[in-house]
Design an enzyme around this catalytic site. Structure first.
Site, PDB file in Angstrom:
ATOM      1  N   PRO A 232       1.801   9.206  -1.574  1.00  0.00           N
ATOM      2  CA  PRO A 232       1.873   7.842  -1.032  1.00  0.00           C
ATOM      3  C   PRO A 232       3.173   7.637  -0.257  1.00  0.00           C
ATOM      4  CG  PRO A 232       2.366   7.818  -3.372  1.00  0.00           C
ATOM      5  CD  PRO A 232       2.012   9.237  -3.035  1.00  0.00           C
ATOM      6  N   ASP A 405       8.427   9.327  -0.912  1.00  0.00           N
ATOM      7  CA  ASP A 405       7.312   9.479  -1.838  1.00  0.00           C
ATOM      8  C   ASP A 405       7.439   8.354  -2.870  1.00  0.00           C
ATOM      9  OD1 ASP A 405       5.500  10.146  -3.813  1.00  0.00           O
ATOM     10  OD2 ASP A 405       6.032  12.277  -3.865  1.00  0.00           O
ATOM     11  N   HIS A 406       6.495   7.395  -2.817  1.00  0.00           N
ATOM     12  CA  HIS A 406       6.608   6.211  -3.657  1.00  0.00           C
ATOM     13  C   HIS A 406       6.462   6.538  -5.146  1.00  0.00           C
ATOM     14  CE1 HIS A 406       7.193   2.075  -4.210  1.00  0.00           C
ATOM     15  NE2 HIS A 406       6.535   1.611  -3.166  1.00  0.00           N
ATOM     16  N   ARG A 407       5.978   7.730  -5.481  1.00  0.00           N
ATOM     17  CA  ARG A 407       5.903   8.133  -6.882  1.00  0.00           C
ATOM     18  C   ARG A 407       7.285   8.420  -7.455  1.00  0.00           C
ATOM     19  NH1 ARG A 407       1.862  13.092  -6.094  1.00  0.00           N
ATOM     20  NH2 ARG A 407       3.537  13.513  -4.603  1.00  0.00           N
TER      21      ARG A 407
END
Length: 433
Positions: A232, A405-407
Site C-alpha cells: 500500500p 509502505d503504509h504497513r
C-alpha cells in the site's frame, strides 16, 4: 571420471541464465577456477567457472541460449577419457507468451554451487565452432579487464596482474598505457548521464516486432508485480531550497581538485542517510510476520542500464564522507552499466534513492523496492522566483517525493523524515551535528 558443468545460481534470485559467451571451446583444457563462460543473470553478467581440471567436452548450450538453473551445459572429462552419451540437461527456457517453461521433470537439488539431478531427460548437444582461443585467454583476467584490454588494444600478456593469483583486474588496465585512446577516464570525470538503448530490429514491413525479454527485464517485471500490487503506497512531496547545498558543493569540488568530484546525488545520498539515523522507523524492512528496523544505513542508488535499472548499494552511507560516497557511487554506477556487479553489491539496501533530475523531470513517484519500506524520487533543480525576507528573488529549488509502505510508515512518520531531510539539504552544516 567426468564432471558435469551445471548452470549455477550465480545470484540469490536467479532462476535461469543466458549464455553470453563461451571462453572455452569443446576440446579446450581447463583448470579449476578458470572462466568457462559468461552468463547473463537476472541482474548482471557473471563468470561460470570450472569446478574440476580436465578437458571441456559436449557443450550443450549455445551462445544466446537461456537455460534453467541446474541444467547441464557441458562436461569436463579427463584427458583421453572416453565420454559417453550427451549430458542430460533441461530444455531451453521457452519464450512463449504463456509464461511456462520446460524444466527437469525429475528431482533437482541445488546446494551452493553444486547441483544434483536424478533421472533427467537427455538433450541434444549443440556444437560450437572449434576456433582456437586467442592468446589473451591464457592470461588470468576478469571479464571487464579483458573487455577494456580489447577496446584499448592492450596485450594482456604484458600486464602485471594485482588480483588473486596474479589475475589482471580493472585497476591494472587503468595504469597501463594503451595503444590508442586511454583506457581509464581522468580523475573526477563525470559519469555519462546518457542511457544505452536496446537495439531494435530493422523494420521488415510487419506491423510489429516481438523482442524476447532479457533476464533483467524479466526480473523487473516480477519485482514490480510484488511491489505496486501488494504494497500500500502513499506519497509525500516537498520542495527544497538548494542554494546552500550548491554553494557547498562548489567549494568542496574546488578543494578536491583532481581527487574527484562530488555530485548533487552524492549530497542527497549523504543527507538521506543522516536523516534515516534520526528517523529509524523509516530505515526498515517489512517481513511476513514482523518489521525489521535496521541499525545500519545502506542506501540503494538507482542506476539506469541497458534495458532496465539496478540499485547498487552504498553501505554504511551515514558513516562515509561525501568524497568517499562520490568515488564509490561512480565506481558502482560504472560497474552496473557494464553488468559487472557482484550480488553483494546490489542486495541489502535499507532505503533507496532514485534521481531523474538530470533528465529534466520536475517531479515523479518511485516504486518501492521490497522489502524496503521507502524510497525518495528526486526531480530536477531549477531556478524559481520565490519570496525571501519579503523580496522576490531567484533560487535553485528541487522537489523530492517519498514513496512509503503504509504497513511500516505512517503519514506523520514519513513527513517528519522528509522535514529533517529538507533541513539538512537547505543547511548542509546540519549534517555535522
Amino acid at each position: 571420471m567426468s564432471t558435469n558443468v551445471y548452470m549455477e545460481a550465480l545470484s540469490p534470485t536467479m532462476e535461469e541464465g543466458r549464455v553470453v559467451k563461451w571462453h572455452k571451446r569443446d576440446g579446450d583444457p581447463v583448470k579449476v577456477g578458470e572462466t568457462l563462460a559468461e552468463v547473463e543473470t537476472d541482474k548482471a553478467v557473471m563468470d561460470l567457472v570450472a569446478r574440476a581440471d580436465g578437458v571441456l567436452r559436449q557443450v550443450a548450450a549455445a551462445e544466446g541460449q537461456t537455460v534453467a538453473v541446474g541444467s547441464v551445459v557441458a562436461v569436463i572429462a579427463a584427458p583421453g577419457e572416453a565420454v559417453g552419451a550427451a549430458p542430460a540437461a533441461a530444455a531451453p527456457v521457452a519464450s512463449s507468451g504463456s509464461g511456462k517453461r520446460e524444466t527437469l521433470k525429475d528431482s533437482l537439488t541445488v546446494a551452493g554451487n553444486v547441483a544434483t539431478v536424478t533421472t533427467p531427460a537427455p538433450v541434444a548437444v549443440v556444437p560450437l565452432p572449434a576456433t582456437a582461443p586467442a592468446d589473451a585467454t591464457l592470461v588470468k583476467a576478469s571479464p571487464l579487464a579483458r573487455r577494456m584490454a580489447k577496446e584499448a588494444g592492450v596485450d594482456l600478456k604484458l600486464v602485471a596482474g594485482s588480483g588473486p593469483g596474479g589475475r589482471v583486474v580493472k585497476k591494472d588496465l587503468e595504469r597501463t598505457p594503451s595503444q590508442g585512446t586511454p583506457v581509464a577516464s581522468p580523475p573526477g570525470a563525470a559519469v555519462p548521464s546518457t542511457v544505452a538503448r536496446v537495439p531494435f530490429p530493422e523494420r521488415s514491413g510487419a506491423p510489429y516486432d516481438d523482442i524476447p525479454l532479457t533476464q533483467i527485464r524479466k526480473t523487473i517485471a516480477k519485482r514490480l508485480a510484488t511491489s505496486l500490487g501488494p504494497i500500500p503506497h502513499f506519497f509525500l512531496t516537498t520542495e527544497v531550497d538548494m542554494e546552500r547545498a550548491s554553494e557547498a558543493r562548489d567549494a568542496l569540488n574546488k578543494q578536491l581538485g583532481d581527487q574527484g568530484k562530488v555530485s548533487f546525488n552524492d549530497i542527497i545520498i549523504k543527507a538521506t542517510a543522516h536523516a534515516l539515523t534520526k528517523h529509524p522507523a523509516c530505515n526498515a524492512w517489512f517481513q511476513d510476520d514482523h518489521i525489521r528496523y535496521w541499525h545500519e544505513v545502506h542506501i540503494g542508488m538507482a542506476v539506469a542500464v541497458e534495458d532496465g535499472l539496478i540499485t547498487p548499494v552504498i553501505r554504511n552511507a551515514d558513516l562515509k564522507s561525501l568524497a568517499d560516497i562520490g568515488r564509490e557511487a561512480k565506481e558502482l554506477a560504472e560497474r552496473a552499466r557494464n553488468r559487472r556487479l557482484q550480488p553483494s553489491e546490489y542486495t541489502g539496501a535499507t532505503f533507496s534513492v532514485s534521481n531523474l533530475g538530470m533528465f529534466d523531470i520536475d517531479q515523479f513517484t518511485a516504486v518501492i523496492n521490497p522489502p524496503e519500506a521507502g524510497i525518495i524520487a528526486v526531480g530536477s533543480m531549477v531556478q524559481k522566483a520565490v519570496v525571501v525576507d519579503g523580496q522576490v528573488t531567484a533560487r535553485r529549488r528541487m522537489r523530492i517525493t517519498m514513496s512509503c509502505d503504509h504497513r511500516v510508515i505512517d503519514g506523520a512518520t514519513g513527513a517528519a523524515f522528509l522535514k529533517t531531510l529538507k533541513q539538512m539539504l537547505e543547511n548542509p552544516l546540519a549534517m555535522l551535528l
